[in-house]
Motif scaffolding. Structure first.
Motif, PDB file in Angstrom:
ATOM      1  N   LEU A 117      36.967  37.197  50.778  1.00 32.48           N
ATOM      2  CA  LEU A 117      38.333  37.431  51.263  1.00 32.48           C
ATOM      3  C   LEU A 117      38.421  37.262  52.772  1.00 32.48           C
ATOM      4  O   LEU A 117      39.387  36.693  53.299  1.00 32.48           O
ATOM      5  N   LYS A 118      37.417  37.741  53.497  1.00 33.20           N
ATOM      6  CA  LYS A 118      37.419  37.621  54.948  1.00 33.20           C
ATOM      7  C   LYS A 118      37.387  36.163  55.377  1.00 33.20           C
ATOM      8  O   LYS A 118      38.105  35.745  56.290  1.00 33.20           O
ATOM      9  N   GLN A 119      36.539  35.373  54.728  1.00 34.92           N
ATOM     10  CA  GLN A 119      36.451  33.958  55.077  1.00 34.92           C
ATOM     11  C   GLN A 119      37.766  33.244  54.809  1.00 34.92           C
ATOM     12  O   GLN A 119      38.231  32.430  55.621  1.00 34.92           O
ATOM     13  N   LEU A 120      38.381  33.553  53.678  1.00 32.37           N
ATOM     14  CA  LEU A 120      39.658  32.923  53.354  1.00 32.37           C
ATOM     15  C   LEU A 120      40.757  33.383  54.306  1.00 32.37           C
ATOM     16  O   LEU A 120      41.638  32.605  54.681  1.00 32.37           O
ATOM     17  N   ALA A 121      40.706  34.655  54.700  1.00 27.77           N
ATOM     18  CA  ALA A 121      41.730  35.190  55.605  1.00 27.77           C
ATOM     19  C   ALA A 121      41.680  34.493  56.963  1.00 27.77           C
ATOM     20  O   ALA A 121      42.723  34.224  57.569  1.00 27.77           O
ATOM     21  N   THR A 122      40.487  34.207  57.464  1.00 22.80           N
ATOM     22  CA  THR A 122      40.386  33.505  58.753  1.00 22.80           C
ATOM     23  C   THR A 122      40.952  32.098  58.650  1.00 22.80           C
ATOM     24  O   THR A 122      41.570  31.596  59.598  1.00 22.80           O
ATOM     25  N   GLN A 123      40.781  31.447  57.509  1.00 19.75           N
ATOM     26  CA  GLN A 123      41.336  30.106  57.324  1.00 19.75           C
ATOM     27  C   GLN A 123      42.859  30.125  57.240  1.00 19.75           C
ATOM     28  O   GLN A 123      43.517  29.194  57.706  1.00 19.75           O
ATOM     29  N   LYS A 124      43.403  31.186  56.668  1.00 22.08           N
ATOM     30  CA  LYS A 124      44.849  31.257  56.439  1.00 22.08           C
ATOM     31  C   LYS A 124      45.585  32.005  57.549  1.00 22.08           C
ATOM     32  O   LYS A 124      46.807  32.129  57.503  1.00 22.08           O
ATOM     33  N   GLN A 171      44.545  38.836  37.816  1.00 18.19           N
ATOM     34  CA  GLN A 171      44.992  37.939  36.751  1.00 18.19           C
ATOM     35  C   GLN A 171      46.362  37.350  37.080  1.00 18.19           C
ATOM     36  O   GLN A 171      46.607  36.151  36.867  1.00 18.19           O
ATOM     37  N   THR A 172      47.249  38.174  37.614  1.00 17.64           N
ATOM     38  CA  THR A 172      48.576  37.690  37.997  1.00 17.64           C
ATOM     39  C   THR A 172      48.478  36.659  39.109  1.00 17.64           C
ATOM     40  O   THR A 172      49.156  35.618  39.077  1.00 17.64           O
ATOM     41  N   GLU A 173      47.636  36.921  40.098  1.00 18.88           N
ATOM     42  CA  GLU A 173      47.486  35.971  41.204  1.00 18.88           C
ATOM     43  C   GLU A 173      46.863  34.660  40.732  1.00 18.88           C
ATOM     44  O   GLU A 173      47.275  33.580  41.167  1.00 18.88           O
ATOM     45  N   ALA A 174      45.875  34.748  39.850  1.00 20.33           N
ATOM     46  CA  ALA A 174      45.230  33.533  39.350  1.00 20.33           C
ATOM     47  C   ALA A 174      46.205  32.655  38.566  1.00 20.33           C
ATOM     48  O   ALA A 174      46.061  31.428  38.536  1.00 20.33           O
ATOM     49  N   GLN A 175      47.210  33.276  37.947  1.00 22.45           N
ATOM     50  CA  GLN A 175      48.165  32.507  37.141  1.00 22.45           C
ATOM     51  C   GLN A 175      49.423  32.133  37.918  1.00 22.45           C
ATOM     52  O   GLN A 175      49.965  31.045  37.727  1.00 22.45           O
ATOM     53  N   PRO A 180      46.801  27.475  46.553  1.00 25.11           N
ATOM     54  CA  PRO A 180      45.706  27.116  45.633  1.00 25.11           C
ATOM     55  C   PRO A 180      44.380  27.779  45.984  1.00 25.11           C
ATOM     56  O   PRO A 180      43.595  28.092  45.081  1.00 25.11           O
ATOM     57  N   ASP A 181      44.116  28.018  47.265  1.00 27.84           N
ATOM     58  CA  ASP A 181      42.857  28.649  47.651  1.00 27.84           C
ATOM     59  C   ASP A 181      42.828  30.121  47.245  1.00 27.84           C
ATOM     60  O   ASP A 181      41.796  30.624  46.788  1.00 27.84           O
ATOM     61  N   LYS A 183      44.598  31.443  44.810  1.00 26.65           N
ATOM     62  CA  LYS A 183      44.519  31.450  43.350  1.00 26.65           C
ATOM     63  C   LYS A 183      43.084  31.227  42.881  1.00 26.65           C
ATOM     64  O   LYS A 183      42.619  31.873  41.938  1.00 26.65           O
ATOM     65  N   ALA A 184      42.383  30.313  43.521  1.00 28.26           N
ATOM     66  CA  ALA A 184      41.003  30.019  43.121  1.00 28.26           C
ATOM     67  C   ALA A 184      40.100  31.226  43.341  1.00 28.26           C
ATOM     68  O   ALA A 184      39.217  31.507  42.520  1.00 28.26           O
ATOM     69  N   LEU A 185      40.299  31.919  44.452  1.00 28.76           N
ATOM     70  CA  LEU A 185      39.485  33.110  44.709  1.00 28.76           C
ATOM     71  C   LEU A 185      39.741  34.183  43.654  1.00 28.76           C
ATOM     72  O   LEU A 185      38.800  34.815  43.159  1.00 28.76           O
ATOM     73  N   ALA A 186      41.016  34.381  43.310  1.00 22.57           N
ATOM     74  CA  ALA A 186      41.350  35.387  42.292  1.00 22.57           C
ATOM     75  C   ALA A 186      40.749  35.015  40.938  1.00 22.57           C
ATOM     76  O   ALA A 186      40.207  35.867  40.235  1.00 22.57           O
ATOM     77  N   ALA A 187      40.828  33.738  40.577  1.00 14.44           N
ATOM     78  CA  ALA A 187      40.274  33.304  39.298  1.00 14.44           C
ATOM     79  C   ALA A 187      38.753  33.429  39.275  1.00 14.44           C
ATOM     80  O   ALA A 187      38.163  33.745  38.234  1.00 14.44           O
ATOM     81  N   GLN A 188      38.129  33.201  40.415  1.00 14.08           N
ATOM     82  CA  GLN A 188      36.670  33.289  40.480  1.00 14.08           C
ATOM     83  C   GLN A 188      36.189  34.736  40.365  1.00 14.08           C
ATOM     84  O   GLN A 188      35.151  35.008  39.733  1.00 14.08           O
ATOM     85  N   ALA A 189      36.908  35.675  40.971  1.00 13.00           N
ATOM     86  CA  ALA A 189      36.493  37.077  40.952  1.00 13.00           C
ATOM     87  C   ALA A 189      36.920  37.812  39.684  1.00 13.00           C
ATOM     88  O   ALA A 189      36.375  38.881  39.384  1.00 13.00           O
ATOM     89  N   LEU A 190      37.872  37.260  38.946  1.00  9.94           N
ATOM     90  CA  LEU A 190      38.424  37.961  37.785  1.00  9.94           C
ATOM     91  C   LEU A 190      37.379  38.308  36.724  1.00  9.94           C
ATOM     92  O   LEU A 190      37.368  39.450  36.237  1.00  9.94           O
ATOM     93  N   PRO A 191      36.479  37.418  36.317  1.00 10.24           N
ATOM     94  CA  PRO A 191      35.495  37.796  35.291  1.00 10.24           C
ATOM     95  C   PRO A 191      34.612  38.973  35.704  1.00 10.24           C
ATOM     96  O   PRO A 191      34.283  39.826  34.862  1.00 10.24           O
TER      97      PRO A 191
END
Length: 219
Positions: A117-124, A171-175, A180-181, A183-191
């Motif tokens: 999340l931190k890495q993505l936050a710096t990008q966004k 799950q809501t964020e992934a869907q 897109p970034d 969403k991908a993080l949410a889908a990756q962490a969901l399992p």
């Protein structure tokens, strides 16, 4: 004799006129030859301002997240910090090995998600919280006063409620997320979060573990 004087003075006048007539042309040639030398100096300075426009689009393009995506990142970071701190507390105060092992996994897995999340936050261009909110502080203070089986029961009940909310939010964020970034993080962490939820259910209600199979329980 007078005739020679007239001739000599005439020759002197002619010579002077010829001499003075040559000098202005030489000066004009010097002036014309000197003027073009000053012109090329100005042409070398013109291309300097061209690289400046390439800096601004990258900075302005970062702050493009929707409000829902920003809210998800903030809440996920807030919940992740709480999971790590409560897990560290449970590793010290937990009574059963199952609770201690669960707590250690919370620290490990949520630290990894928090770093992503931190890495993505710096990008966004998003500033994430660095400490838990008042609600999680109250839970931490309440749990820190407990020990033994009482701590295990209250801690696992909190983990059950938190991960039910976490799974629903990720799950809501992934869907439905817009970026897109994110969403991908949410889908990756969901399992991983779904595994946490099933593990928490099996500890709180041991008999219910057989009724809900966990297809993602073998990473």
């Amino acid at each position: 004799m007078p005739n020679f004087k007239i001739l000599s003075t005439g020759l002197v006048a002619i010579a002077l006129s010829l001499a003075t007539g040559c000098t202005p042309t030489a000066q004009q040639d010097q002036n014309t030859s000197e003027t073009p030398s000053a012109q090329p100096v100005q042409t070398t300075e013109s291309p300097s301002p061209t690289p400046s426009p390439t800096v601004s689009p990258t900075a302005s393009g970062q702050n493009t997240l929707s409000s829902s995506d920003r809210q998800f990142m903030n809440e996920a970071a807030q919940g992740g910090l709480a999971e790590v701190q409560l897990g560290q507390l449970a590793s010290q105060r937990g009574a059963s090995n199952a609770v201690k092992q669960f707590a250690q996994r919370m620290v490990q897995d949520h630290t990894q998600v928090n770093n992503q999340l931190k890495q993505l936050a710096t990008q966004k261009g998003v500033t994430l919280p660095t400490s838990i909110d008042s609600t999680h502080q109250q839970v931490q203070q309440r749990l820190s006063k407990l020990s033994g089986t009482n701590f295990d029961r209250e801690y696992m009940n909190e983990m059950l409620k938190d991960h039910e909310k976490d799974v629903s939010a990720f799950q809501t964020e992934a869907q439905q997320g817009q970026d897109p970034d994110v969403k991908a993080l949410a889908a990756q962490a969901l399992p991983t979060l779904q595994e946490h939820l099933q593990q928490a259910r099996s500890i709180v209600n041991p008999g219910s573990s057989t009724s809900t199979p966990a297809p993602t329980s073998t990473p």
